[in-house]
Design a protein around this motif. Structure first.
Motif, short mmCIF file in Angstrom:
data_model
loop_
_atom_site.label_atom_id
_atom_site.label_comp_id
_atom_site.label_asym_id
_atom_site.label_seq_id
_atom_site.Cartn_x
_atom_site.Cartn_y
_atom_site.Cartn_z
N VAL A 103 0.83 -1.20 0.00
CA VAL A 103 0.00 0.00 0.00
C VAL A 103 0.86 1.26 0.00
O VAL A 103 0.57 2.22 -0.70
N GLU A 104 1.94 1.25 0.79
CA GLU A 104 2.82 2.41 0.81
C GLU A 104 3.47 2.64 -0.55
O GLU A 104 3.62 3.78 -0.99
N ASP A 105 3.85 1.56 -1.24
CA ASP A 105 4.43 1.70 -2.58
C ASP A 105 3.41 2.27 -3.56
O ASP A 105 3.73 3.13 -4.38
N ALA A 106 2.18 1.78 -3.49
CA ALA A 106 1.12 2.29 -4.38
C ALA A 106 0.86 3.76 -4.09
O ALA A 106 0.70 4.57 -5.01
N TYR A 107 0.83 4.12 -2.83
CA TYR A 107 0.57 5.52 -2.48
C TYR A 107 1.75 6.41 -2.89
O TYR A 107 1.56 7.53 -3.33
N HIS A 108 2.95 5.88 -2.78
CA HIS A 108 4.14 6.62 -3.20
C HIS A 108 4.16 6.82 -4.72
O HIS A 108 4.62 7.86 -5.21
N ALA A 109 3.66 5.85 -5.45
CA ALA A 109 3.62 5.94 -6.92
C ALA A 109 2.70 7.06 -7.37
O ALA A 109 2.88 7.60 -8.48
N THR A 110 1.75 7.45 -6.55
CA THR A 110 0.83 8.53 -6.91
C THR A 110 1.59 9.80 -7.26
O THR A 110 1.33 10.43 -8.29
N GLY A 111 2.51 10.19 -6.41
CA GLY A 111 3.29 11.41 -6.66
C GLY A 111 4.12 11.33 -7.92
O GLY A 111 4.20 12.30 -8.68
N TRP A 112 4.72 10.17 -8.14
CA TRP A 112 5.53 10.01 -9.35
C TRP A 112 4.69 10.07 -10.61
O TRP A 112 5.08 10.68 -11.60
N LEU A 113 3.53 9.42 -10.59
CA LEU A 113 2.66 9.44 -11.77
C LEU A 113 2.20 10.86 -12.09
O LEU A 113 2.25 11.29 -13.25
N ILE A 114 1.75 11.58 -11.08
CA ILE A 114 1.30 12.95 -11.31
C ILE A 114 2.48 13.83 -11.75
O ILE A 114 2.34 14.65 -12.67
N GLY A 115 3.63 13.65 -11.13
CA GLY A 115 4.80 14.44 -11.49
C GLY A 115 5.24 14.22 -12.94
O GLY A 115 5.45 15.19 -13.68
N PHE A 116 5.35 12.96 -13.35
CA PHE A 116 5.72 12.67 -14.75
C PHE A 116 4.65 13.17 -15.71
O PHE A 116 4.96 13.65 -16.81
N GLY A 117 3.39 13.05 -15.32
CA GLY A 117 2.31 13.55 -16.17
C GLY A 117 2.39 15.05 -16.38
O GLY A 117 2.23 15.54 -17.50
N LEU A 118 2.68 15.79 -15.31
CA LEU A 118 2.81 17.24 -15.44
C LEU A 118 4.03 17.63 -16.27
O LEU A 118 3.97 18.58 -17.05
N VAL A 119 5.12 16.88 -16.12
CA VAL A 119 6.30 17.16 -16.94
C VAL A 119 5.99 16.93 -18.41
O VAL A 119 6.35 17.74 -19.28
N LEU A 120 5.30 15.85 -18.72
CA LEU A 120 4.94 15.59 -20.12
C LEU A 120 3.98 16.65 -20.66
O LEU A 120 4.11 17.06 -21.82
N LEU A 121 3.03 17.09 -19.85
CA LEU A 121 2.13 18.16 -20.29
C LEU A 121 2.90 19.45 -20.56
O LEU A 121 2.64 20.15 -21.54
N GLY A 122 3.86 19.76 -19.69
CA GLY A 122 4.69 20.95 -19.90
C GLY A 122 5.52 20.84 -21.17
O GLY A 122 5.62 21.81 -21.94
N CYS A 123 6.11 19.68 -21.39
CA CYS A 123 6.90 19.47 -22.62
C CYS A 123 6.03 19.60 -23.86
O CYS A 123 6.43 20.18 -24.86
N SER A 124 4.84 19.05 -23.78
CA SER A 124 3.90 19.14 -24.90
C SER A 124 3.56 20.59 -25.21
O SER A 124 3.56 21.01 -26.37
N ALA A 125 3.28 21.37 -24.17
CA ALA A 125 2.95 22.78 -24.37
C ALA A 125 4.14 23.53 -24.97
O ALA A 125 3.96 24.37 -25.87
N LEU A 126 5.35 23.25 -24.49
CA LEU A 126 6.54 23.91 -25.03
C LEU A 126 6.78 23.53 -26.49
O LEU A 126 7.15 24.38 -27.30
#
Length: 104
Positions: free
Chosen positions: A64-87
């Protein structure tokens, strides 16, 4: 230039998917309780008594802790990809406008 637009759109779609997955992970049900609630229980002092007596509970808490920790990484990578896409789309638009304004 068409390829850069395709890659920018793919990066944007991947970013949205990763952000959505990151938002959805804490809402997943694990043994009848959401991952967010399990994480709270594992972090609390109440579950520590059962953790000491059961290795199965330790395994569940780690999962459960690993799954909860993955939340931050998924959102972080998603935001980075959205930023790259916009750029990428902004750079493509700037190049197009520069070509139109160039004399000759």
């Amino acid at each position: 230039m068409a390829k850069s637009k395709t890659w920018a759109l793919r990066a944007g779609v991947a970013g949205v998917v990763l952000c959505g997955a990151g938002i959805a992970v804490p809402q997943l049900s694990f043994r009848g309780v959401t991952v967010a609630h399990w994480n709270d229980l594992c972090a609390s002092g109440l579950i520590q008594l059962s953790v000491l007596s059961s290795t199965h509970a330790v395994g569940q808490c780690v999962l459960v802790e690993d799954a909860y920790h993955a939340t931050g990484w998924l959102i972080g990578f998603g935001l980075v990809l959205l930023g790259c896409s916009a750029l990428m789309l902004a750079a493509r638009k700037a190049v197009k406008q520069g070509d139109r304004q160039r004399p000759g």
